[in-house]
Write an enzyme that holds these catalytic residues in place. Structure first.
Site, PDB file in Angstrom:
ATOM      1  N   GLY A  31       0.813  -1.213   0.000  1.00 30.34           N
ATOM      2  CA  GLY A  31       0.000   0.000   0.000  1.00 30.34           C
ATOM      3  C   GLY A  31       0.844   1.260   0.000  1.00 30.34           C
ATOM      4  CG  HIS A  37       3.261   0.782  -5.454  1.00 32.93           C
ATOM      5  ND1 HIS A  37       3.413   1.785  -4.518  1.00 32.93           N
ATOM      6  CD2 HIS A  37       3.885  -0.312  -4.954  1.00 32.93           C
ATOM      7  CE1 HIS A  37       4.085   1.310  -3.480  1.00 32.93           C
ATOM      8  NE2 HIS A  37       4.400   0.052  -3.723  1.00 32.93           N
ATOM      9  CD  GLN A  61       7.546  -7.627   3.602  1.00 33.25           C
ATOM     10  OE1 GLN A  61       6.701  -8.370   3.132  1.00 33.25           O
ATOM     11  NE2 GLN A  61       8.174  -6.720   2.853  1.00 33.25           N
ATOM     12  CE  LYS A 150      12.320   1.718  -3.715  1.00 35.68           C
ATOM     13  NZ  LYS A 150      13.081   1.270  -2.519  1.00 35.68           N
ATOM     14  CG  ASP A 151      12.005  -3.432  -3.071  1.00 35.96           C
ATOM     15  OD1 ASP A 151      12.697  -3.001  -2.146  1.00 35.96           O
ATOM     16  OD2 ASP A 151      10.883  -2.986  -3.334  1.00 35.96           O
ATOM     17  CG  MET A 185       8.968   7.394  -7.462  1.00 35.06           C
ATOM     18  SD  MET A 185       7.376   8.158  -7.506  1.00 35.06           S
ATOM     19  CE  MET A 185       7.701   9.460  -8.686  1.00 35.06           C
ATOM     20  NE  ARG A 188      10.692   1.139   5.146  1.00 36.00           N
ATOM     21  CZ  ARG A 188      10.560  -0.113   4.705  1.00 36.00           C
ATOM     22  NH1 ARG A 188      10.879  -0.427   3.468  1.00 36.00           N
ATOM     23  NH2 ARG A 188      10.097  -1.063   5.498  1.00 36.00           N
TER      24      ARG A 188
HETATM   25  O1  PAF Z   1       7.652  -5.111  -2.159  1.00 35.86           O
HETATM   26  C1  PAF Z   1       6.737  -5.131  -1.325  1.00 35.86           C
HETATM   27  O2  PAF Z   1       5.933  -4.192  -1.190  1.00 35.86           O
HETATM   28  C2  PAF Z   1       6.599  -6.336  -0.407  1.00 35.86           C
HETATM   29  O3  PAF Z   1       7.848  -6.833  -0.043  1.00 35.86           O
HETATM   30  C3  PAF Z   1       5.700  -7.445  -0.991  1.00 35.86           C
HETATM   31  C4  PAF Z   1       6.310  -8.035  -2.238  1.00 35.86           C
HETATM   32  C5  PAF Z   1       4.332  -6.878  -1.298  1.00 35.86           C
HETATM   33  C6  PAF Z   1       5.547  -8.557   0.040  1.00 35.86           C
HETATM   34  O4  PAF Z   1       4.955  -8.103   1.212  1.00 35.86           O
END
Ligand code: PAF
Length: 282
Positions: A31, A37, A61, A150-151, A185, A188
């Protein structure tokens, strides 16, 4: 757009879509949606018939002392952005439904992919990510799932898990979306004060300078890393977690730059942890 919180209702809705021959594309998120996103949702809209977005701030996590409690949330805004992007189903479960009393099962990817970089700084992080993503895949049953680059390490870990477990899902990695001034982006970013926000530009500036050095022929990772550390250390409130140059597939560190090399950064600025990455030779 339908909003569904109940897991069984969501599974039944997705099963019917599959039975009707629809392709389900899925964007899992926590979210507080931003342009990054939305770029995944727009691409997801193009690639399938039924576009599913999940919003779930996944407690497993987050490590102890991390920002689970203050993680930014704004469901009304997310809902309206999801509608604008043509989301068909918004899955919005609560923590008790996802992790009921007695919950005891986790999915882990072993080895350097999860123990280096983010895994070294946040030892339980990827176990939480892979577990929740597996659960979400089992609930949504998508053929296509989209994640942001980004991740970078998260994308590598989820791709490995999906391949290793023979999940019939196409994992799509999407480019990093940046603010006009270069800041990647991230939900956080909202934590940053004005002065921290300015210092955060050191990340994209470091990536830019690193790519410039590599394009100009510098092939020694050490030289680029020295520049990167000096550039980041120039910011008063910035603490480096890691600065590494790795192979994009294995995430093992490399000494010599090639087309598969990626530079990955993680820093804290004040209380905010930021990550960024970029290719060195495009
Ligand atoms: O990247 C994220 O926002 C989260 O790590 C994910 C993939 C939704 C898992 O909670």
């Amino acid at each position: 757009m339908e909003i569904i919180s109940d897991i069984t209702a969501m599974q039944n809705r997705c099963l019917s879509a599959r039975a009707a021959g629809q392709t389900i594309t899925f964007v899992p998120t926590m979210g507080f949606l931003h342009e990054g996103h939305l770029s995944l949702l727009r691409e997801g809209r193009k690639r399938g018939d039924l576009l599913v977005l999940s919003i779930f701030v996944n407690p497993t996590q987050f490590g102890q002392g991390e920002d689970l409690d203050r993680y930014p949330r704004n469901f009304e805004r997310d809902e309206s952005l999801a509608r604008e992007c043509g989301v068909d189903l918004l899955f919005y479960p609560d923590v008790e439904a996802m992790y009921p009393a007695g919950y005891a099962t986790y999915v882990t990817v072993d080895g350097p992919l999860t123990t280096t970089l983010e895994g070294a700084c946040r030892p339980t992080h990827f176990r939480g990510v892979t577990s929740v993503v597996t659960k979400l895949f089992n609930i949504v049953m998508p053929q296509v799932a989209l994640f942001g680059r980004k991740d970078f390490q998260q994308l590598a870990v989820i791709s490995r898990m999906t391949a290793d477990l023979n999940l019939p899902i196409d994992i799509v990695g999407m480019p990093i979306i940046r603010e006009a001034d270069g800041l990647a982006m991230s939900s956080r970013n909202v934590y940053l004060s004005d002065s921290e926000r300015k210092q955060a530009l050191a990340l994209s500036d470091t990536l830019r300078q690193a790519a410039e050095m590599a394009q100009n022929g510098e092939s020694e990772a050490d030289k680029i890393l020295t520049m990167a550390q000096d550039r980041l250390h120039a910011e008063a409130d910035l603490q480096i977690d890691y600065v590494k140059i790795c192979n994009a597939q294995s995430l093992e560190e490399v000494d010599t730059i090639d087309h598969e090399s990626v530079i990955l950064l993680a820093v804290s600025i004040g209380k905010t942890r930021l990550i960024d990455n970029g290719n060195l030779i495009s």
